[in-house]
Enzyme design. Structure first.
Site, PDB file in Angstrom:
ATOM      1  CD  GLU A   7      -3.434  -5.677   4.588  1.00  0.00           C
ATOM      2  OE1 GLU A   7      -4.256  -4.828   5.003  1.00  0.00           O
ATOM      3  OE2 GLU A   7      -2.217  -5.498   4.595  1.00  0.00           O
ATOM      4  CD  GLU A  21      -2.992  -0.854   2.353  1.00  0.00           C
ATOM      5  OE1 GLU A  21      -2.840   0.075   3.166  1.00  0.00           O
ATOM      6  OE2 GLU A  21      -3.964  -1.602   2.365  1.00  0.00           O
TER       7      GLU A  21
HETATM    8  C1  GBH Z   1      -4.146  -1.936   5.885  1.00  0.00           C
HETATM    9  O1  GBH Z   1      -4.354  -0.603   5.579  1.00  0.00           O
HETATM   10  C2  GBH Z   1      -2.723  -2.142   6.281  1.00  0.00           C
HETATM   11  O2  GBH Z   1      -1.978  -2.753   5.254  1.00  0.00           O
HETATM   12  C3  GBH Z   1      -2.590  -2.921   7.566  1.00  0.00           C
HETATM   13  O3  GBH Z   1      -1.287  -2.824   8.040  1.00  0.00           O
HETATM   14  C4  GBH Z   1      -3.615  -2.401   8.547  1.00  0.00           C
HETATM   15  O4  GBH Z   1      -3.424  -2.911   9.837  1.00  0.00           O
HETATM   16  C5  GBH Z   1      -4.972  -2.781   8.034  1.00  0.00           C
HETATM   17  O5  GBH Z   1      -5.160  -2.317   6.725  1.00  0.00           O
HETATM   18  C6  GBH Z   1      -6.136  -2.283   8.886  1.00  0.00           C
HETATM   19  O6  GBH Z   1      -6.178  -0.897   8.939  1.00  0.00           O
HETATM   20  O7  GBH Z   1      -5.126   5.560   0.327  1.00  0.00           O
HETATM   21  O8  GBH Z   1      -4.439   7.566   1.377  1.00  0.00           O
HETATM   22  O9  GBH Z   1      -6.640   7.417   0.480  1.00  0.00           O
HETATM   23  C7  GBH Z   1      -5.582  -0.414   4.918  1.00  0.00           C
HETATM   24  C8  GBH Z   1      -6.382   0.667   5.480  1.00  0.00           C
HETATM   25  C9  GBH Z   1      -6.895   1.706   3.331  1.00  0.00           C
HETATM   26  C10 GBH Z   1      -7.039   2.938   5.370  1.00  0.00           C
HETATM   27  C11 GBH Z   1      -6.812   2.987   2.559  1.00  0.00           C
HETATM   28  C12 GBH Z   1      -6.904   4.211   4.634  1.00  0.00           C
HETATM   29  C13 GBH Z   1      -7.404   5.309   2.537  1.00  0.00           C
HETATM   30  C14 GBH Z   1      -6.129   6.084   2.651  1.00  0.00           C
HETATM   31  N1  GBH Z   1      -6.369   1.857   4.657  1.00  0.00           N
HETATM   32  N2  GBH Z   1      -7.438   4.067   3.305  1.00  0.00           N
HETATM   33  S1  GBH Z   1      -5.551   6.706   1.109  1.00  0.00           S
END
Ligand code: GBH
Length: 454
Positions: free
Chosen positions: A353, A160
């Site tokens: 995930e 990510e």
């Molecule tokens: C994942 O993040 C992570 O890989 C993991 O480590 C974490 O623990 C898990 O999920 C739970 O949170 O792309 O800037 O617009 C995923 C969660 C997805 C949250 C994308 C923020 C939008 C941010 N993220 N989301 S952005």
């Protein structure tokens, strides 16, 4: 290397579970945790789920669930405490133990090279803003490939970049908590893409047996058509890949260069004046052929077409279903995000995930009855299976997460695990959902009326 069987796995990341901090170098997240007000209640990741001292027990639970794959990440500061130069034999030996134990139990390791814990020394050199980062991560990757590729076949490059660039350098929610200019943000995006490309080449050139390579991305702006009409579907597709003013939080800016060999035209024109100078070979490196698109997916927005076909996000109805983290429960994103990504990138997909945080605790009978997670898993998997039946090439599903863990800026406030962890003493308790998910895995989905046979 291809799979003959659907992958049923659980996923974790190094700093979120390991602990064992005295045996590794300092990371950017350690220092972020020490910074007042950045991480919930000042929690640190020094002990986390203490996986460092529970490795065999954790692998035994994967085995008990009947999972055939496990996704974990390597801690860069554990392998190279200073980020470059000296390599720690103790660090390397820790992942030898993990990999060997997985293989002894018939579980295929999926190794993520970078899942956000950057050596602090490299942060001091500019972190992802420093163009040299792609060479630093290449040296680190070479160490991993030399040591593990006799046993590890499946490599995930970056987890990510939308998060470790956008949340880290623009919104400031994640370490190092910066708010840089768009010019610097675009540079960090490019450095991350070059890093992906260079390490893909390192894996291919040095792996001891044919490797598989996956690039894992978040699914920001994941869009679900409000109705099944062609215009809502088209509006959703458009939004899913559009470039917002928040360009580092998009799918296309990161995935187009890797799978299509160029930045999206909309990005190049809109941000022309601030983009970094690209090297002549940059896009050849970035688009080095790889095997899978890794999708981390949790939620999506309902989208309808406005009068000119433009996407309009429809706000949720009062009382909509949500998790403990207040993330909306939107199983349909599992269908649409994968379908749209497969249409655009034509790459087989692995769900690297998906999961939810729940208000889970140990009940009086000593068990964790997390019925919400069971229902969540059923609903999301049924939508995933629907995408497969409609022709989307899906090869596997990793549940996030095996263990309750250090949830970044939320500390230990959110519980994403199939397994409950008591953070006082490291005790593990498999939740009801762990047994439920295990039955789904063992029956390839037949226990929930699905069929994931490939
Ligand atoms: C994942 O993040 C992570 O890989 C993991 O480590 C974490 O623990 C898990 O999920 C739970 O949170 O792309 O800037 O617009 C995923 C969660 C997805 C949250 C994308 C923020 C939008 C941010 N993220 N989301 S952005």
């Amino acid at each position: 290397m291809t799979h003959s069987k659907f992958l049923w796995g659980a996923a974790t990341a190094s700093i979120q579970i390991e602990g064992g901090a005295s045996a590794r170098g300092l990371s950017n997240w350690d220092v972020f945790c020490e910074t007042n007000g950045r991480v919930h209640a000042g929690h640190s990741a020094l002990i986390a789920a203490d996986h460092y001292n529970h490795l065999e027990e954790d692998v035994a639970m994967l085995k008990e669930m009947g999972l055939n794959a496990y996704r974990f990440s390597v801690s860069w500061p554990r392998i190279m405490p200073d980020g470059f130069g000296a390599v720690s034999e103790e660090g390397l030996a820790f992942y030898d133990r993990l990999i060997n134990s997985l293989l002894d139990n018939g579980i295929e390791p999926y190794l993520t090279i970078f899942h956000w814990d950057l050596p602090y020394s490299l942060h001091l050199k500019g972190g992802w803003l420093n163009p040299d980062i792609s060479d630093y991560i290449s040296d680190y990757t070479k160490v991993l490939v030399d040591r593990y590729s006799d046993r590890v076949k499946h490599w995930i490059t970056l987890n990510e970049p939308q998060c470790f660039i956008n949340l880290s350098y623009r919104t400031g929610e994640h370490a190092p908590g910066y708010h840089v200019s768009d010019r610097e943000l675009a540079l960090a995006v490019h450095n991350a893409l070059l890093s992906h490309g260079k390490i893909s080449q390192i894996i291919k050139a040095n792996a001891k047996s044919a490797p598989s390579i996956t690039y894992t991305q978040a699914m920001p702006m994941s869009s679900i058509p409000l109705t099944n009409t062609e215009k809502d579907i088209e509006a959703s597709r458009k939004r899913q890949f559009s470039i917002s003013s928040d360009f580092a939080g998009t799918i296309s800016v990161f995935a187009d260069p890797i799978f299509l060999g160029a930045y999206p035209a909309e990005y190049l024109t809109r941000y022309e004046s601030i983009l970094p100078k690209f090297g002549r070979d940059d896009f050849n490196i970035i688009s080095t052929p790889i095997d899978y698109l890794g999708v981390n997916i949790y939620m999506g927005d309902f989208v309808t077409a406005g009068p000119n076909g433009e996407p309009i996000v429809v706000s949720p109805k009062p009382g909509h279903a949500k998790t403990a983290y207040n993330w909306q429960v939107r199983p349909e994103c599992m269908y649409w995000a994968n379908r749209f990504c497969y249409e655009r990138y034509q790459k087989p997909i692995i769900i690297t995930e998906n999961g939810m945080s729940g208000n889970d605790w140990i009940h009086l009978d000593g068990k964790v009855h997390d019925y919400d997670r069971i229902d969540y898993i059923n609903r999301y998997l049924l939508e995933l299976n629907r995408a497969m039946k409609d022709g989307v090439d899906i090869r596997g599903y990793f549940h996030w997460s095996l263990l309750d863990n250090f949830e970044w800026a939320k500390g230990y406030y959110e519980r994403f695990g199939l397994v409950h962890v008591d953070f006082e003493n490291g005790n593990r308790t498999m939740k009801d959902s762990a047994y439920h998910f295990g039955t789904i895995a063992k029956t390839d989905g037949k226990s929930i009326g699905a069929d994931f046979t490939i």
